[in-house]
Design an enzyme around this catalytic site. Structure first.
Site, short mmCIF file in Angstrom:
data_model
loop_
_atom_site.label_atom_id
_atom_site.label_comp_id
_atom_site.label_asym_id
_atom_site.label_seq_id
_atom_site.Cartn_x
_atom_site.Cartn_y
_atom_site.Cartn_z
N HIS A 220 31.11 33.10 42.57
CA HIS A 220 32.33 33.91 42.53
C HIS A 220 33.39 33.35 43.47
CE1 HIS A 220 34.46 37.93 42.46
NE2 HIS A 220 34.84 37.51 43.65
N GLU A 221 33.01 33.06 44.71
CA GLU A 221 33.98 32.57 45.69
C GLU A 221 34.50 31.17 45.34
OE1 GLU A 221 35.24 34.61 47.60
OE2 GLU A 221 33.74 36.19 47.52
#
Length: 308
Positions: A220-221
């Site tokens: 996600h990051e």
């Protein structure tokens, strides 16, 4: 480092956070022993706990997009050298294992597993990741860093390697309960020392944060690092010029927690993209980047990272 590129016009195609749902701590035998960061009871919510610290309101996102479009136009200006529009490649990764001597001291095998998870998640986008180097730092101040603090600044100044097209990952245990955060591509040109991804090591495969322990926090990051917003950015206002600036992610009024079936919070456009890596769903639900997100990553990388 290898890049896939075509000489063509760069095309414009794609973080508001809400409180994280309760984290139930587990104690897997395969992961370093650790105590819970925050105690949760079933049904409790803690407004200080977040899945991700990339918190942008609509105005901030709009300003970033205006800058992005201006930068694209500048690249196309007459007399400017032709710049290949990158549509995939292999990104070097520098993995910084930060620990306090007792907890967070990952093994090389655990680091390798996280890289494999990144490669699996991004396999359909043309992007892949190769581990260039792993280092270990015993420093409790760095280990408990928070976003925007001197501890984060000091850690990154001391540890960051490479250029804007190299990914720096910092595993730690943020003391404010945030699972991770990332810089966006445009910030690297003026703050290269800050560029990279910080995430809670307990979110890695086999970690101790139930439902968020399959390695997808880093996925996600890294999506933010590649230029993506959350799928719920802007709520139900999701077009090519608003929301997450990707047209093939259905509009979503708010972040999704858990793993619901047929969640649909906006009229029209289809069910919420709870399976998308840029939502807040359980790791077990996440398995998708859309073609629009893929195109946006290519455009952002071309503009802000390729060869820089």
């Amino acid at each position: 480092m290898r890049w896939s590129a075509v000489f063509a016009s760069v095309v414009l195609v794609g973080c508001v956070t809400e409180p994280l749902s309760p984290f139930d701590e587990v104690d897997p035998d395969t992961f370093p022993e650790d105590e819970p960061l925050v105690e949760f009871q079933a049904g409790d919510w803690d407004e200080d706990v977040q899945r991700c610290a990339n918190d942008l309101d609509e105005e901030e996102a709009e300003l970033m997009e205006l800058e992005f479009q201006a930068d694209l136009e500048a690249m196309r200006a007459p007399g400017m050298p032709a710049i290949p529009a990158v549509n995939g490649g292999t990104i070097n990764v520098y993995f910084h294992v930060i620990h306090n001597g007792n907890t967070g001291n990952l093994t090389q095998n655990q680091v390798n597993t996280q890289i494999n998870i990144l490669n699996q998640a991004y396999s359909g986008t043309g992007w892949s990741f190769t581990l260039r180097n792993t280092d270990w730092t015993n420093n409790n101040t760095y280990f408990t860093m928070r976003d925007g603090t001197s501890a984060e600044s000091n850690a990154k100044h001391a540890l960051r390697q490479g250029s804007c097209d190299d990914l720096n990952l910092y595993s730690a245990k943020p003391s404010n309960g945030v699972l991770g955060w990332s810089t966006f591509p445009s910030s690297c040109r003026n703050r290269q020392w800050d560029d990279g991804v910080v995430f809670d090591y307990r979110s890695m495969s086999g970690g101790s944060i139930n439902h968020y322990n399959q390695g997808d926090t880093a996925v996600h990051e890294v999506g933010h690092w590649m230029g993506l917003y959350h799928t719920f950015q802007g709520g139900c206002r999701n077009t090519a010029s608003s929301g997450d600036y990707v047209t093939d992610t259905p509009a979503e009024r708010s972040a999704n927690y858990y793993c619901p079936a047929n969640r649909d919070t906006c009229n029209g456009g289809g069910p919420d993209p709870v399976e998308n890596y840029m939502d807040y769903s359980y790791d077990s639900c996440m398995d998708t980047f859309t073609s629009g997100q893929d195109s946006r990553m290519d455009s952002q990388f071309t503009t802000y990272r390729y060869g820089k």
